[in-house]
Design an enzyme around this catalytic site. Structure first.
Site, PDB file in Angstrom:
ATOM      1  N   MET A  58       0.839  -1.201   0.000  1.00 56.22           N
ATOM      2  CA  MET A  58       0.000   0.000   0.000  1.00 56.22           C
ATOM      3  C   MET A  58       0.876   1.255   0.000  1.00 56.22           C
ATOM      4  O   MET A  58       0.417   2.350   0.344  1.00 56.22           O
ATOM      5  CB  MET A  58      -0.942  -0.006   1.204  1.00 56.22           C
ATOM      6  CG  MET A  58      -1.915  -1.185   1.132  1.00 56.22           C
ATOM      7  SD  MET A  58      -3.418  -0.913   2.050  1.00 56.22           S
ATOM      8  CE  MET A  58      -2.757  -0.760   3.691  1.00 56.22           C
TER       9      MET A  58
ATOM     10  N   ALA B  18       4.068   3.941   0.981  1.00 56.96           N
ATOM     11  CA  ALA B  18       4.757   4.442   2.179  1.00 56.96           C
ATOM     12  C   ALA B  18       5.827   3.402   2.570  1.00 56.96           C
ATOM     13  O   ALA B  18       5.870   2.908   3.690  1.00 56.96           O
ATOM     14  CB  ALA B  18       3.793   4.730   3.324  1.00 56.96           C
TER      15      ALA B  18
ATOM     16  N   HIS C 122       9.328  -3.535   3.546  1.00 56.90           N
ATOM     17  CA  HIS C 122       8.871  -3.795   2.177  1.00 56.90           C
ATOM     18  C   HIS C 122      10.076  -4.155   1.293  1.00 56.90           C
ATOM     19  O   HIS C 122      10.004  -5.062   0.473  1.00 56.90           O
ATOM     20  CB  HIS C 122       8.206  -2.556   1.584  1.00 56.90           C
ATOM     21  CG  HIS C 122       6.936  -2.135   2.259  1.00 56.90           C
ATOM     22  ND1 HIS C 122       6.825  -0.968   2.967  1.00 56.90           N
ATOM     23  CD2 HIS C 122       5.713  -2.722   2.321  1.00 56.90           C
ATOM     24  CE1 HIS C 122       5.589  -0.837   3.420  1.00 56.90           C
ATOM     25  NE2 HIS C 122       4.897  -1.886   3.061  1.00 56.90           N
TER      26      HIS C 122
ATOM     27  N   GLN D 226     -10.178  -2.600   2.595  1.00 57.70           N
ATOM     28  CA  GLN D 226      -9.647  -3.278   3.781  1.00 57.70           C
ATOM     29  C   GLN D 226      -9.578  -2.365   5.004  1.00 57.70           C
ATOM     30  O   GLN D 226      -9.115  -2.791   6.060  1.00 57.70           O
ATOM     31  CB  GLN D 226      -8.296  -3.923   3.486  1.00 57.70           C
ATOM     32  CG  GLN D 226      -7.121  -2.969   3.353  1.00 57.70           C
ATOM     33  CD  GLN D 226      -5.872  -3.705   2.916  1.00 57.70           C
ATOM     34  OE1 GLN D 226      -5.767  -4.195   1.803  1.00 57.70           O
ATOM     35  NE2 GLN D 226      -4.891  -3.805   3.806  1.00 57.70           N
TER      36      GLN D 226
ATOM     37  N   LYS E 283       4.872 -10.123   9.272  1.00 51.94           N
ATOM     38  CA  LYS E 283       4.408  -9.017  10.114  1.00 51.94           C
ATOM     39  C   LYS E 283       2.876  -9.043  10.190  1.00 51.94           C
ATOM     40  O   LYS E 283       2.292  -8.743  11.224  1.00 51.94           O
ATOM     41  CB  LYS E 283       4.925  -7.708   9.510  1.00 51.94           C
ATOM     42  CG  LYS E 283       4.147  -6.463   9.811  1.00 51.94           C
ATOM     43  CD  LYS E 283       4.562  -5.870  11.121  1.00 51.94           C
ATOM     44  CE  LYS E 283       4.069  -4.463  11.315  1.00 51.94           C
ATOM     45  NZ  LYS E 283       2.627  -4.310  11.105  1.00 51.94           N
TER      46      LYS E 283
HETATM   47  P1  AMP Z   1       1.467  -3.002   3.455  1.00 48.27           P
HETATM   48  O1  AMP Z   1       2.015  -1.954   2.554  1.00 48.27           O
HETATM   49  O2  AMP Z   1       1.413  -2.613   4.882  1.00 48.27           O
HETATM   50  O3  AMP Z   1       0.183  -3.592   2.940  1.00 48.27           O
HETATM   51  O4  AMP Z   1       2.501  -4.203   3.431  1.00 48.27           O
HETATM   52  C1  AMP Z   1       2.861  -4.829   2.216  1.00 48.27           C
HETATM   53  C2  AMP Z   1       3.602  -6.102   2.522  1.00 48.27           C
HETATM   54  O5  AMP Z   1       4.770  -5.817   3.274  1.00 48.27           O
HETATM   55  C3  AMP Z   1       2.753  -7.077   3.367  1.00 48.27           C
HETATM   56  O6  AMP Z   1       2.958  -8.400   2.881  1.00 48.27           O
HETATM   57  C4  AMP Z   1       3.335  -6.879   4.738  1.00 48.27           C
HETATM   58  O7  AMP Z   1       3.176  -8.027   5.577  1.00 48.27           O
HETATM   59  C5  AMP Z   1       4.803  -6.637   4.425  1.00 48.27           C
HETATM   60  N1  AMP Z   1       5.478  -5.954   5.520  1.00 48.27           N
HETATM   61  C6  AMP Z   1       5.068  -4.825   6.150  1.00 48.27           C
HETATM   62  N2  AMP Z   1       5.913  -4.515   7.162  1.00 48.27           N
HETATM   63  C7  AMP Z   1       6.871  -5.469   7.159  1.00 48.27           C
HETATM   64  C8  AMP Z   1       8.028  -5.711   7.970  1.00 48.27           C
HETATM   65  N3  AMP Z   1       8.375  -4.912   8.975  1.00 48.27           N
HETATM   66  N4  AMP Z   1       8.795  -6.794   7.678  1.00 48.27           N
HETATM   67  C9  AMP Z   1       8.459  -7.628   6.651  1.00 48.27           C
HETATM   68  N5  AMP Z   1       7.378  -7.453   5.858  1.00 48.27           N
HETATM   69  C10 AMP Z   1       6.599  -6.390   6.106  1.00 48.27           C
END
Ligand code: AMP
Length: 284
Positions: free
Chosen positions: A30, A32, A37, A61, A152
């Site tokens: 998403m 940021a 990531h 979501q 995470k």
């Molecule tokens: P998001 O942008 O929050 O939807 O996260 C995108 C992907 O990055 C998802 O699969 C998350 O689980 C993963 N992710 C977010 N934070 C972390 C982290 N600290 N370590 C590993 N993977 C992460």
């Protein structure tokens, strides 16, 4: 040079690759972006010939309009970070490319609804429906051979593994360990909303999880391990517990947690009004 493209341009780009001449790894995000990531991206780069990252803040979501409203957006910085990682293609779909106005359908989750219940499922009603809707739609567009997801968001990983099996997407799901700050705080886009002081306070979440893990490894019951971990969390100034629970790593059940080898300690807490989640596997 990194290129952000829409769905139609992606289709054209994707045509040059077959499963014989390529392996496409996909990292949905998403935006940021942070090192967590990028850790997924790096793992994908090691294992795949092409890596596609998507950036799409999925309204379905978010069960809380304020949370969606305050979600950090920084596309230019994200593209620069991905360029540094050697990523060429970033899919940035518009809302109507993912959710056409005449398609309000949602995926049927009934066969794995139990995994989406409890924990985040209870505390964020509709959240996982939104997650499976967006990821299934993205997979149909991207057509990857490997999907990279962070531990995470452990329950999300399990729900999406079940969705991929049920919908028969021909791909491997790779669960990637959580990347943390030196303090132990799990990296998260939401950390950007915290002050320095808030980030220091939030690191107590990891301390509480580690305490529960140590107690579990010592041979105590899940109840005792949870109680000890909770006590650490409750002693942390400025940290408001939402839940602190042990669940089974396969079923996500908090009532039938199985053997300690299958335990994962989960926490959701609020710091400076920001909702944070984290977890640790008792046996990693
Ligand atoms: P998001 O942008 O929050 O939807 O996260 C995108 C992907 O990055 C998802 O699969 C998350 O689980 C993963 N992710 C977010 N934070 C972390 C982290 N600290 N370590 C590993 N993977 C992460």
């Amino acid at each position: 040079m990194v290129k952000s493209i829409n769905t139609r341009d992606y289709h054209d780009w994707r045509l040059q690759f077959t499963s014989e001449n390529s392996s496409i790894g996909f990292v949905p995000t998403m935006g940021a972006l942070h090192q967590g990531h990028l850790y997924l991206v790096q793992q994908a780069k090691r294992q795949c010939s092409q890596v596609v990252v998507s950036i799409f803040v999925n309204p379905r979501q978010f069960n809380d309009a304020n949370d969606l409203e305050s979600y950090p957006v920084q596309l230019e910085e994200d593209l620069a970070l991905l360029s540094n990682e050697g990523i060429d293609i970033v899919l940035v779909p518009s809302i109507h490319e993912i959710y056409p106005v005449d398609d309000t359908s949602s995926l049927d989750m009934s066969s794995y609804a139990h995994i989406a219940q409890g924990l985040e499922g209870d505390h964020r009603p509709g959240h996982f429906q939104g997650v499976v809707d967006v990821v299934s739609r993205l997979l149909t567009i991207v057509k990857p051979q490997k999907l990279y997801l962070g531990k995470k968001d452990y329950q999300q990983l399990k729900v999406l593994e079940a969705m991929v099996r049920k919908e028969k997407f021909a791909l491997d799901v790779i669960g990637v360990p959580t990347e943390r700050a030196y303090s132990g705080l799990a990296l998260s886009s939401r950390n950007a909303l915290l002050s320095e002081d808030g980030r220091a306070r939030a690191s107590r979440i990891y301390e509480a999880l580690q305490c529960a893990k140590a107690v579990a490894l010592h041979g105590d019951s899940a109840e005792i391990a949870c109680a000890k971990g909770k006590a650490v969390l409750q002693s942390a100034e400025g940290v408001k517990e939402e839940y602190f629970l042990i669940a089974n790593r396969h079923t996500m059940s908090v009532n039938e947690v199985g053997s300690p080898k299958e335990w994962v300690v989960f926490c959701a807490a609020h710091v400076e009004g920001v909702r944070l989640i984290d977890n640790v596997e008792v046996f990693d």
